[in-house]
Design an enzyme around this catalytic site. Structure first.
Site, PDB file in Angstrom:
ATOM      1  N   GLU A  37      61.915  72.679   0.202  1.00  0.00           N
ATOM      2  CA  GLU A  37      63.172  73.020  -0.440  1.00  0.00           C
ATOM      3  C   GLU A  37      63.212  74.548  -0.513  1.00  0.00           C
ATOM      4  OE1 GLU A  37      63.674  71.175  -4.277  1.00  0.00           O
ATOM      5  OE2 GLU A  37      65.575  72.238  -4.590  1.00  0.00           O
ATOM      6  N   ARG A 262      48.040  65.810  -3.302  1.00  0.00           N
ATOM      7  CA  ARG A 262      48.378  67.240  -3.349  1.00  0.00           C
ATOM      8  C   ARG A 262      47.106  68.056  -3.387  1.00  0.00           C
ATOM      9  NH1 ARG A 262      53.764  67.902  -5.330  1.00  0.00           N
ATOM     10  NH2 ARG A 262      53.524  70.105  -5.773  1.00  0.00           N
ATOM     11  N   LYS A 272      56.373  75.822  -8.626  1.00  0.00           N
ATOM     12  CA  LYS A 272      57.288  76.915  -8.297  1.00  0.00           C
ATOM     13  C   LYS A 272      57.920  77.491  -9.562  1.00  0.00           C
ATOM     14  CE  LYS A 272      58.705  75.181  -3.879  1.00  0.00           C
ATOM     15  NZ  LYS A 272      59.752  74.295  -3.379  1.00  0.00           N
TER      16      LYS A 272
HETATM   17  P1  ATP Z   1      56.931  72.368  -6.556  1.00  0.00           P
HETATM   18  O1  ATP Z   1      56.694  71.040  -7.197  1.00  0.00           O
HETATM   19  O2  ATP Z   1      55.867  73.378  -6.772  1.00  0.00           O
HETATM   20  O3  ATP Z   1      58.309  72.922  -6.785  1.00  0.00           O
HETATM   21  P2  ATP Z   1      57.675  70.974  -4.235  1.00  0.00           P
HETATM   22  O4  ATP Z   1      56.814  69.825  -3.938  1.00  0.00           O
HETATM   23  O5  ATP Z   1      58.965  70.663  -4.890  1.00  0.00           O
HETATM   24  O6  ATP Z   1      56.849  72.059  -5.007  1.00  0.00           O
HETATM   25  P3  ATP Z   1      58.792  71.368  -1.666  1.00  0.00           P
HETATM   26  O7  ATP Z   1      59.433  72.578  -1.140  1.00  0.00           O
HETATM   27  O8  ATP Z   1      59.637  70.196  -1.948  1.00  0.00           O
HETATM   28  O9  ATP Z   1      57.984  71.818  -2.947  1.00  0.00           O
HETATM   29  O10 ATP Z   1      57.561  70.942  -0.761  1.00  0.00           O
HETATM   30  C1  ATP Z   1      57.626  70.806   0.629  1.00  0.00           C
HETATM   31  C2  ATP Z   1      56.524  69.900   1.086  1.00  0.00           C
HETATM   32  O11 ATP Z   1      55.264  70.415   0.677  1.00  0.00           O
HETATM   33  C3  ATP Z   1      56.654  68.517   0.475  1.00  0.00           C
HETATM   34  O12 ATP Z   1      56.401  67.570   1.489  1.00  0.00           O
HETATM   35  C4  ATP Z   1      55.601  68.486  -0.580  1.00  0.00           C
HETATM   36  O13 ATP Z   1      55.126  67.191  -0.766  1.00  0.00           O
HETATM   37  C5  ATP Z   1      54.538  69.419  -0.006  1.00  0.00           C
HETATM   38  N1  ATP Z   1      53.740  70.031  -1.073  1.00  0.00           N
HETATM   39  C6  ATP Z   1      54.183  70.734  -2.135  1.00  0.00           C
HETATM   40  N2  ATP Z   1      53.174  71.089  -2.948  1.00  0.00           N
HETATM   41  C7  ATP Z   1      52.044  70.609  -2.380  1.00  0.00           C
HETATM   42  C8  ATP Z   1      50.657  70.625  -2.735  1.00  0.00           C
HETATM   43  N3  ATP Z   1      50.225  71.235  -3.846  1.00  0.00           N
HETATM   44  N4  ATP Z   1      49.769  70.025  -1.901  1.00  0.00           N
HETATM   45  C9  ATP Z   1      50.183  69.411  -0.782  1.00  0.00           C
HETATM   46  N5  ATP Z   1      51.466  69.351  -0.389  1.00  0.00           N
HETATM   47  C10 ATP Z   1      52.397  69.934  -1.170  1.00  0.00           C
HETATM   48 MG    MG Z   2      59.987  68.942  -3.788  1.00  0.00          MG
END
Ligand code: ATP
Ligand code: MG
Length: 560
Positions: A37, A262, A272
């Site tokens: 995102e 994760r 984030k």
């Molecule tokens: P946050 O929760 O920190 O805002 P997010 O998961 O919403 O992060 P996205 O931009 O939606 O962030 O993530 C893009 C991809 O990266 C998704 O497929 C998500 O599952 C993966 N991802 C995000 N954080 C992690 C992590 N700590 N370990 C592994 N994969 C991750």
């Molecule tokens: Mg997300």
């Protein structure tokens, strides 16, 4: 894949599934996607997802798309789109196609109308509070909305008027008609579209209704013919919904969602929201502050992409969420830098040493290997010795402690690659502080090898005072003082390490580094690994300490 596999690679169950699917002929070629995102910078957790999505596609000769999941107009910005692309390329991956979920808004809208026409979706006009109350909870089934049995015509009419901008935010939502009593909360008539009168970074003001993550994600996967839709474990409970859409819509393909754990690290934060807070409240210099767990921060700090890829490989891919000790990341970084960083000398807190029997105005040049550990030395650099040299203040003690092998009155030490010197006199200022040492050098021991074979145990790094180049050096340490910042009732901001940044303005480095380009990674012998900052230039060197040679946290639990 060109890179050799790390022997210590941990199990990866997704790799096994893909291998089986290719073997059985279920797929001829796999297609994955990485779906960030665009609402922040990528962090080390995303690196794991990138290594899984792009890495497995590459390994199995498949394809991987980059898809910006831009269904939430309020928080998203083009700046983030650009930084995400840069970070993925830096990590060493290439996407086959770039897409934006917003490119599919027309198709998604059409599918929503299909669901309405099939009697499988309805417009709900309850207030957000009523909707929440009627959802029930884990122990209590939900209650059907009074609007659940609206006719197809009424639903289509309302939905089109939602799209037309007739209603305010929150007045109506489109929901799937599934089961308000399902034990899986995600199946209790989930929202598909909400009214959001907001400007979108790509579609502008074309839309005032936006699909939810759940409605957009799987269908976008299907449009792109994704075979394996890999995501993190928090989406496990969404999988039945993902599959419900696949079963109830005319989609061009049926991707399979697979969830993995994760990546989380001790001594840092990764959400984030928290990272944004650190930036916006000025606790760090920006998203790319070298103390941040962002990829841009790590790049600026001097971590190499190979180290991060190796780390992800070592951590493996499983279904069990856990916290990884940050020292594992630091080990991976050290291993890689040790292999690839040429050696130099730099003095962080200089102390002047005058060699009284060295000819005035004379320069003696020595050659030193870039990689002293290698048989061929891995290249050389030239080092000047002059009458005045600089050593580290910490390498002198007026009253030496036991086993002291560095400088002290009367003691002989080696200046690495160049000379043997003996301390004759200590010069102090009016305040009693040591300002200079007067030493002699042994002209028969050029290069630091005594003609008579006497043992000189201590070897110091140093630079010529005449030739040493001034540099501003930033020493970074962990951003937080505790393993899990913000756990319990504590505010993570109160656990910021006050000593996470130390700036040394008086450092001097050997002249071979005068023209070093921004981004150059080196080792300063005896000190650690360093990287020339993106703002560094000849004449104004700015150097970031990536990491010390050894782990200073392991024993004390605190910086040493
Ligand atoms: P946050 O929760 O920190 O805002 P997010 O998961 O919403 O992060 P996205 O931009 O939606 O962030 O993530 C893009 C991809 O990266 C998704 O497929 C998500 O599952 C993966 N991802 C995000 N954080 C992690 C992590 N700590 N370990 C592994 N994969 C991750
Ligand atoms: Mg997300």
């Amino acid at each position: 894949m060109s890179e050799p596999k790390d022997e210590s690679a941990a199990p990866n169950f997704v790799r096994d599934i893909i291998a089986d699917d290719l073997q059985s002929g279920k797929h001829q070629q796999i297609v994955t996607r990485f779906p960030p995102e665009p609402n922040g910078y990528l962090h080390i957790g995303h690196a794991k997802a990138i290594c899984v999505d792009f890495g497995l596609a590459k390994e199995f000769g498949g394809r991987c798309n980059l898809r910006f999941d831009d269904t939430n107009p309020v928080k998203e910005e083009t700046e983030f789109v650009e930084s995400i692309k840069e970070d993925i390329k830096w990590l060493g991956f290439e996407w086959n196609e770039v897409h934006f979920t917003s490119d599919y808004f027309e198709q998604l809208y059409a599918w929503a109308e299909d669901l309405i026409s099939a009697g499988k979706a309805y417009v709900d006009s309850q207030s957000p509070e009523e909707m929440k109350a009627n959802r029930g909870d884990f122990g209590t089934p939900g209650t059907n909305s009074p609007h659940r049995n609206r006719s197809v015509e009424e639903n289509l009419d309302l939905f089109r008027r939602m799209k037309g901008g007739e209603f305010d935010n929150g007045a109506h939502v489109l929901r799937a008609k599934i089961d308000m009593a399902s034990p899986n909360m995600n199946l209790r008539d989930p929202s598909l579209y909400r009214i959001l009168k907001a400007h979108h970074h790509r579609t502008g003001d074309t839309w005032c209704i936006y699909p939810t993550y759940d409605f957009a994600h799987g269908q976008s996967d299907a449009i792109e013919h994704i075979t394996h839709s890999l995501c993190t474990l928090e989406f496990e409970a969404h999988r039945p919904l993902y599959e419900w859409f696949m079963d109830n819509l005319e989609v061009p393909a049926t991707p399979r969602q697979i969830e993995f754990a994760r990546l989380n690290f001790t001594y840092t934060v990764m959400s984030k929201r928290k990272l944004r807070q650190l930036v916006e409240e000025g606790h760090v210099g920006g998203w790319d502050d070298p103390r941040m767990p962002t990829l841009s921060g790590m790049r600026r700090r001097g971590f190499s992409p190979a180290a991060l890829r190796n780390l992800c490989e070592r951590v493996g891919v499983s279904k069990r969420n856990s916290f990884i000790d940050i020292s594992l990341l630091e080990h991976a970084v050290r291993d890689d830098l040790n292999e690839h960083s040429p050696r130099y000398m730099g003095v962080m807190k200089p102390l002047e040493v005058v060699l009284e029997n060295f000819p005035e105005g004379h320069t003696e040049w020595f050659e030193a290997p870039q990689f002293p550990g290698r048989e061929d030395g891995g290249g050389i650099r030239r080092i000047p010795l002059t009458k005045t040299v600089l050593v580290e203040q910490d390498d002198f003690l007026e009253v030496p402690v036991k086993k002291w092998r560095r400088l002290a009155p009367g003691m002989e030490v080696r200046l690495r690659y160049a000379a043997l010197i003996t301390c004759k006199e200590v010069v102090k200022n009016g305040a009693g502080e040591v300002v200079r040492l007067i030493c002699t050098w042994d002209p028969e021991a050029k290069g630091g090898n005594p003609a008579d074979g006497r043992k000189v145990k201590g070897t110091l790094h140093w630079v010529s005072a005449e030739h040493g180049i001034p540099a501003s050096v930033q020493n970074y340490d962990r951003l937080f003082t505790v393993e899990s910042p913000g756990s319990g009732d504590t505010n993570f901001l109160e656990q910021i390490n006050p000593d996470s940044l130390e700036t040394l303005e008086g450092a001097r480095v050997e002249p071979a580094l005068a023209e070093a380009a921004a981004g150059t990674r080196i080792q300063f012998e005896r000190l650690g690994y360093y990287c020339f900052d993106q703002d560094s230039k000849p004449g104004a060197l700015r150097i970031n300490r990536t990491i010390t040679l050894r782990d200073t946290w392991a024993k004390a639990g605190k910086p040493g």
